[in-house]
Design an enzyme around this catalytic site. Structure first.
Site, short mmCIF file in Angstrom:
data_model
loop_
_atom_site.label_atom_id
_atom_site.label_comp_id
_atom_site.label_asym_id
_atom_site.label_seq_id
_atom_site.Cartn_x
_atom_site.Cartn_y
_atom_site.Cartn_z
N CYS A 1 11.57 -3.55 -8.81
CA CYS A 1 12.67 -3.38 -7.84
C CYS A 1 13.77 -4.39 -8.17
O CYS A 1 14.30 -5.06 -7.29
CB CYS A 1 12.18 -3.54 -6.41
SG CYS A 1 11.38 -5.10 -6.05
N GLY B 1 0.76 -1.23 0.00
CA GLY B 1 0.00 0.00 0.00
C GLY B 1 0.79 1.29 0.00
O GLY B 1 0.21 2.37 0.01
N GLY B 2 2.12 1.21 -0.03
CA GLY B 2 2.92 2.42 -0.01
C GLY B 2 2.60 3.36 -1.17
O GLY B 2 2.41 4.56 -0.98
#
Length: 457
Positions: free
Chosen positions: A230, A112-113
């Site tokens: 990432c 949720g960042g």
């Protein structure tokens, strides 16, 4: 840390003279923690500073972001005033740059960042749909969004392809922070390194293409797609962007952001790959990230909701419309706690929700909804109990009582505590921060902090 031998061989070839510094940063460099403040909360900067975070260094990739650690059991975090997030991950939503009023999809959203950062950008205007394929992770995503306090979001639990029928050509902006081989997280996450295989990038790239194919069907003409990973792997980064440009009507927009590096044109097959962005551990603050911003030149037909001749089974398996009496119970409560936003109200079992403004249940009734908007509360035996989510959007004007740190500790543990007065429902305010609802009856605060969130300090 011992890097996999296949990884070392691969990046010695790809990075050449840079490889030694790259490996040194991964094996001996330190992992940097960071957090973002929440501009949706009242007096957020004052509150964060008052709790000892006034002089932390600014994080480089986002507004209201700082380098440092915040405890997940602190009042700041529990009340949704801060979100702990790896600093380089903040760049992704910054590049997306959602604007108030836009319709945005965060397709692989847990935990949720990035969704909470998008909610800050939207400033309670427009719509955010945050999706996560795995149910357990979707519930964590929902909890984080709940604390952040937006009024204009849905949390769905689907494979990306399953969303297309409800949202074809619907979104102004879509974020795909794709599942990847996780090379950028090696010094943060030992599991990512242990699970790495020489064919990890090939496997992930195939899955990324499937996800992106679905995403593009939901994007408007001239809409923005932000793709991120990432990982350092070209197969999942420049090569995926090359595949997108070669197979879809997309153009690469420039990411010209300080403290990032350009993408590597030699690792792909289309022009403009230098307009993408990379974050390297030996050059930049934060862990490894790749971000690309693409603009759609195609035209997808927006979904038009029509009534089916066959009665559709409601996936929520519950009543949807409130009765007149139930609506009156909710209205009576909201006279004292006015929302300031409107939307269609729906009811699943005993739970009452308000959909984001402009969205109707008929548009989303076929979806598995973890969070169908703002949770207003629960109807029980002809009474209405407000939700924790409702307290997380509380303005300073709602009826409130101040509590001490000791009271707060009792509250998050699920315990009652004494406080003179008999006001009934009130917002509990610790150091001017709304931290939840309580019911004040004859000098006792009855506790309504959700059982699943309780903890001992």
């Amino acid at each position: 840390m011992k890097l996999p031998s296949g990884f070392i061989s691969k990046y010695q070839t790809l990075l050449g003279s840079e490889a030694a510094d790259f490996f040194e940063a991964l094996t001996n460099g330190s992992y940097q923690k960071a957090f973002r403040e929440n501009p949706l909360k009242p007096a957020y900067q004052e509150m964060v500073a008052a709790h000892g975070f006034a002089n932390f260094p600014k994080a480089p990739y986002a507004k209201d972001a700082f380098l440092g650690k915040v405890s997940g059991k602190s009042p700041l975090h529990q009340a949704g005033y801060v979100y702990s997030q790896e600093p380089s991950a903040m760049l992704v939503a910054t590049v997306l740059a959602a604007q108030p009023g836009e319709k945005v999809l965060d397709l692989c959203a847990a935990p949720g960042g990035k969704s909470t950062q998008i909610l800050s950008q939207l400033n309670n205007q427009g719509l955010l749909v945050s999706n996560e394929i795995f149910t357990k992770r979707a519930k964590i995503l929902s909890e984080n969004i709940e604390r952040w306090g937006g009024v204009n979001s849905l949390v769905t639990n689907h494979a990306p392809a399953e969303l297309v029928g409800s949202f074809s050509g619907f979104f102004d902006k879509i974020l795909v922070d794709a599942p990847c081989s996780g090379e950028g997280m090696f010094r943060k996450d030992d599991v990512a390194m242990k699970e790495w295989q020489e064919n990890s990038s090939e496997i992930c790239a195939a899955r990324q293409k499937e996800i992106l194919s679905s995403a593009l069907k939901m994007l408007k003409s001239q809409g923005t797609l932000v793709y991120s990973t990432c990982t350092f792997a070209p197969e999942e980064n420049e090569e995926i962007v090359s595949w997108l440009v070669e197979n879809y009507p997309l153009t690469i927009a420039e990411i010209n952001y300080p403290e990032t590096e350009q993408g590597r044109p030699e690792w792909g097959s289309v022009p403009d790959l230098a307009k993408t962005a990379r974050i390297w551990p030996h050059k930049n603050i934060g862990e490894g990230h790749f971000v690309a911003k693409l603009i759609s030149q195609g035209a997808n037909e927006e979904t038009q909701t029509t009534k089916s001749k066959k009665k559709q089974k409601n996936p929520q398996k519950a009543q949807v419309k409130l009765t007149k009496e139930e609506s009156q119970l909710v209205d009576n409560f909201l006279e004292a706690f006015p929302l300031g936003v409107v939307g269609e109200r729906i009811k699943f079992g005993e739970q009452v929700w308000q959909l984001p403004a402009g969205l109707t249940f008929s548009q989303i009734e076929k979806l598995k909804l973890i969070r169908p908007g703002l949770h207003l509360g629960t109807i029980k035996k002809n009474r209405f109990e407000p939700s924790f989510a409702l307290s997380m959007i509380a303005p300073a004007t709602w009826p409130a009582v101040s509590i001490t740190e000791e009271d707060w500790q009792h509250y998050v543990a699920g315990e009652t505590f004494s406080l003179a007065g008999n006001q009934g429902w009130v917002i509990l305010s610790y150091d001017k921060m709304p931290i939840g609802f309580g019911k004040q009856v004859q000098g006792v605060i009855k506790n309504f902090y959700p059982k699943g969130l309780r903890f001992k300090v």
